[in-house]
Design a protein around this motif. Sequence first.
Motif: not given
Length: 558
Positions: A82, A113, A116, A120-121, A142-143, A397
């Motif tokens: 992220s 992002f 997140r 993650e990312g 998750q994105c 992010r």
Amino acid sequence: MSRPISTTTRAVRLALAAAAMLCAAGANAAGPARFGWVEYQGTDGAAVPAGSYRNPILAGYHPDPSIVRVGADYYLVNSTFSWFPGIPVFHSRDLVHWRQIGNAIDRPGQLDFTGRGMSEGVFAPAINYHAGRFYIVNTCVQCGGNFVITATDPAGKWSDPVFLPTVEGIDPSLFFDTDGKAWMINNREPVGGSTYDGHRALWIEQFDPVALKMMGNPKMVVNGGVDLAAKPVWIEGPHIYRVKNTYYLLAAEGGTSVNHSQVVFRSDSVTGPYVPAPKDINPVLSQRNQPATRPNPISATGHADLVQLPDGRWWSIFLGTRPYEKDFYNIGRETFLLPVDWSNGWPVILPKGQNVPYVVRAPLPMAAAGSTPFTGTYSVRTDFVGPRLGLEWMTMRDAPYRLAGRELLLDPRADGIGDFGKPAFVARRQEHAVASVTTSVRFAPEEGAMAGLAAVQNDAYFLTIALTRHDGKTFVRAARRAGKDEPRTGVTVAERAVSASGPVRLRIAARGGRYDLAYAVGKQWVTLAHEVDATNLSTNKAGGFVGTMIGPFAQGPR
């Protein structure tokens, strides 16, 4: 009784009210923090002999490498999760000296992002080239899921992501066969679902490289790993290569920590069945059975990709870690380079029982090093000139910053580093266990605001040294955060009142798991906090898949 208010009186009252509002706003927000420069210094062993190179080739947080050769040019990408901009793109002519030429995710509209976690990312990008077009396939965890982006120039501009909604799982990779067909292989759930924790499978499916879509009928080609009876975990990061008329499938197994390894399968058909190499060959790369007491260990090796040189030789890039003690490392997973031995009919990256070497004979005539080194002992200084930061700088992010008047300007916004938002923080990788980052800042903090240097593993694990103000005084404050339960600005380690009319220099100096935090109002450096426990910056304690990022930050009170 009420009386009418004259136009003049009303104007005066409105002006006074506006002034009061401005004063109230000023009490809660400081002006921008102005950073004049940042200098990074890192120490990493003695010089290597002529004609040799030092591992890692990309030090610090450069995980999950993927590589492609186009003529005499080599291009490499890494995961960034992220951090933004994401997916750095590197270029080399000798496989040793690399220069970052772009970021494949460099526009906020490509991926979002927001919200997140830092691990993650974007996971494990894989880069390919076919018919004049570069491809990167990737997963945004998750994105959005799995996607593909393309470019005719690897330096960019890369396209907006085209998402592949039918492809479950992570770690997609493309393979272009000699008949023109394209195939995607990736990690998904096995048929019938997982039967134990970490049970995954590799699936292959034909891909349309023009329309950028899947063609259906996916097929599971590896269930679990080399030996399902042994319950292997986390088969992932797959790549397919065609050598003569045989297809080789290379994948990581065992997870990304100390049990990480690289295994290989082969088949007469791209869609399988794939047969693993014999047990005396698999895994073709691992350090999990090496003595924990060995000096200067390289650990957690795996997630490899292969590249063939014009003369037919093969080399491999892969990730590994360099712990400063036990399984503690702060700088993340790094990119290493080793030759591949095909003498037994399988691609062996490192024979069993051998340690990953730090110094290796170079594969090609050595080119000149780029302007920003990525390995060895070096010092680099960033003066904030030009309209934007260098390609190696990132934010959490996609956070805002400004460059003006040869300075970096960071506004102390409500979002702080510990708030899981978009703090005013720009950072570069810590690439050495022994390193220092120094900056110069001009800042007149309002009550509760702060600005300085931060060393960040994620929102809940960081160190800071900053100018701040409370109880009517300005202080230099050193702080440490080691979990979500601690204060958002960290726990104060030390602080000292200061009075300065000019810039203040700040420094974070790392030595393995201990960091010194220092400041200088004039010429003399003062160590504010000595040997602070920085194991909170290790993956072992902070978790996740990233490495420590260090740079200037500013934040205001909530």
